[in-house]
Structures are given as C-alpha cells and as structure tokens.
Design an enzyme around this catalytic site. Structure first.
Site, PDB file in Angstrom:
ATOM      1  N   LYS A 114       0.852  -1.182   0.000  1.00 32.63           N
ATOM      2  CA  LYS A 114       0.000   0.000   0.000  1.00 32.63           C
ATOM      3  C   LYS A 114       0.893   1.240   0.000  1.00 32.63           C
ATOM      4  CE  LYS A 114      -3.075   2.886   2.629  1.00 32.63           C
ATOM      5  NZ  LYS A 114      -3.535   3.254   3.969  1.00 32.63           N
ATOM      6  N   GLY A 175      -7.989   9.469  10.202  1.00 32.63           N
ATOM      7  CA  GLY A 175      -8.241   9.541  11.637  1.00 32.63           C
ATOM      8  C   GLY A 175      -9.296  10.535  12.055  1.00 32.63           C
ATOM      9  N   ALA A 201      -9.420   5.892   4.821  1.00 34.00           N
ATOM     10  CA  ALA A 201      -9.292   7.074   5.677  1.00 34.00           C
ATOM     11  C   ALA A 201     -10.628   7.778   5.889  1.00 34.00           C
ATOM     12  CB  ALA A 201      -8.290   8.082   5.118  1.00 34.00           C
ATOM     13  N   GLY A 202     -10.884   8.126   7.142  1.00 29.01           N
ATOM     14  CA  GLY A 202     -12.028   8.950   7.493  1.00 29.01           C
ATOM     15  C   GLY A 202     -13.230   8.216   8.045  1.00 29.01           C
ATOM     16  N   ASN A 223      -8.367   1.870  10.346  1.00 29.40           N
ATOM     17  CA  ASN A 223      -7.570   1.545  11.520  1.00 29.40           C
ATOM     18  C   ASN A 223      -8.106   2.276  12.751  1.00 29.40           C
ATOM     19  OD1 ASN A 223      -3.983   1.661  12.359  1.00 29.40           O
ATOM     20  ND2 ASN A 223      -5.682   0.758  13.418  1.00 29.40           N
ATOM     21  N   THR A 224      -8.051   3.614  12.718  1.00 33.46           N
ATOM     22  CA  THR A 224      -8.430   4.403  13.885  1.00 33.46           C
ATOM     23  C   THR A 224      -9.867   4.140  14.328  1.00 33.46           C
ATOM     24  OG1 THR A 224      -6.913   6.141  13.138  1.00 33.46           O
ATOM     25  CG2 THR A 224      -8.520   6.741  14.823  1.00 33.46           C
TER      26      THR A 224
END
Length: 272
Positions: A114, A175, A201-202, A223-224
């Site tokens: 990635k 995040g 993301a987001g 992830n977050t």
C-alpha cells in the site's frame, strides 16, 4: 447505473470475494495494525474483524527490523493473514519507494503493498505528484501497488493507467472519523475504474462503512475507527457486519429516491 457499473457489478457477483492482483479474499474489510493498547488487543480485534488483509506501517511497527523486540507477526502471522506493508509517514516518493523495498526484503519478496505519500503533517492529505511518481517507480519494480489517493477521478485514472492494482480514495482526513464527505466524486471514481476501489481514511463508525459499500466500493480499509473506539473488539465486529450489509444492499439494488409517497399496499385490485 452505467454499463461499466453493471459489468463490474456482475463480475463482483460472480466472484463473491474481493479480488486484488489476481488473488481473491473472503473479506472486503481491510484493517490496520496500529494504535491498539498492546499486541494482544491487536490480535483479538483483528480476529473479530474477519479481515484477511492487514496493513502495517513499516516505519512504525516491528515486523523483524528489530529482532530483540516483540514482532507484530507473532500475533498477526503471514500464514493466516496477507500482510500489506504501507508507507505511512513518508512525505516524498524516494522515501516511500525505499520503505517498500525494505518491506519486500523483510517479507521474503512480498509484492502486494500500500502506497501513501503524505502532503503535510496537519492534514495527512496525499501528495499526489509524489504519489504518482512513486507509483510509477514501484510498478516498474514489480510491485502490486494499492494506492491511497485524493478523491479526484482524474488522479485515480492516472494511477490506474500507471498499473496500480487498486485505488484507495480518502473518504475524509485520516483519523478524522468524518465519514464520506464527497460521495459524488467517489461515485465517479467507482464508475470509471476497472480495478478495485476501496475507501481509505475517514471512516468513523459502522454506518460510514456501510455507505461506502452501498455506493459500490469494492472494500473499505480502516484503523483508527476500530483501534480508537472505546471497545475496539466490539467495533471490529460492527465494522465486519457493516461492510457485509452494505455490500448486500448494493447488490440487491436500492429503490429509487422519489418526492412522493409510494404505498406498500397498492390501491389497484383492492377488495373494497
């Protein structure tokens, strides 16, 4: 729905799972391995997510660089998961390419990676000129490149033309938990792409993941949203179900939006 979308939908129905670079995975949820309180929580949450592909920040996580420290691979073994090394923390093409070449050595010639090249430390927005440069170098070097990018359809097309095996437009800032801020651009990318499109993301909660899949995304990476939740293991399970539900809704085909009511029980043929 365009002819391209219909063809892509039929292909996805037939193959069932998520196919990237010729390999099919059962889960359409990809998860990160950072930000957990310890490796044990990482292991349990990863199992709960049902994910097959686990992304690893090579600059931040030990996967063998330090033989004297605990390795992530002890709890997320390559025998069970596909490890997806990423270039988090890189701000130029040169550093990103070097980081993934190091990952290839650590993972015995692993090709699937990635790419993310960031623009600044405040927004973590992708630096697209450097991303394009790095992508071209990596593809020529034999890597199968999944790439974090802006939600710009033109940039996404350029990455596909370079030879990237998946494009990964951001839903919102890394995040941030803001969800999908521009579904229209995302839909344009989905419509034009011949390679998998994954939101990256987001994502903040399960409904964000479901919406991404309902739009026609091939998968979601996060992830977050999991690691930062009050109960990461429970959130991992929620995300697994959300991705599955969103996918099923997309394949089922939603009813059209309309400005007038449409009764569930039609008037035609009523008894009295």
């Amino acid at each position: 729905m365009s002819a391209a979308q219909e063809n892509k939908q039929q292909e996805n129905k037939q193959q069932g799972g998520l196919t990237i670079a010729g390999k099919t995975y059962r889960s359409r949820l990809l998860v990160g391995s950072g930000k957990y309180k310890d490796l044990e929580e990482t292991r349990i949450a990863t199992e709960a997510s049902g994910a097959d592909i686990i992304t690893v920040a090579i600059r931040r996580v030990n996967i063998g660089q330090d033989p004297n420290a605990p390795s992530l691979l002890d709890v997320v073994p390559p025998s069970k998961y596909t490890i997806l090394p990423n270039t988090a923390g890189c701000y130029n093409a040169k550093d990103a390419v070097y980081t993934l070449q190091l990952a290839r050595e650590l993972l015995n010639g692993h090709k699937l990676v990635k790419l993310e090249v960031l623009g600044d430390e405040k927004t973590l927005f992708p630096n697209m000129p450097e991303t394009l440069k790095a992508a071209e170098t990596l593809v020529k070097d034999g890597f199968d490149v999944m790439v974090y990018c802006s939600d710009d359809p033109i940039q996404a097309r350029m990455l596909e033309e370079i030879g990237c095996v998946a494009v990964m437009p951001l839903a919102s800032l890394i995040g941030s938990g803001m969800g999908i801020l521009n579904p229209w651009n995302l839909s344009l990318i989905i419509e034009q792409s011949k390679v998998p499109v994954l939101v990256d993301a987001g994502v903040g909660t399960a409904s964000d993941a479901a919406i991404a899949m309902e739009l026609g995304c091939d998968g979601v990476l996060m992830n977050t949203a999991i690691a930062g939740a009050k109960d990461p293991v429970r959130m991992a399970r929620a995300m697994k179900l959300a991705v599955e539900a969103g996918r099923e809704a997309f394949l089922a085909g939603r009813i059209p939006r309309r400005f007038s009511a449409s009764p569930s029980s039609p008037m035609a043929g009523r008894v009295a």
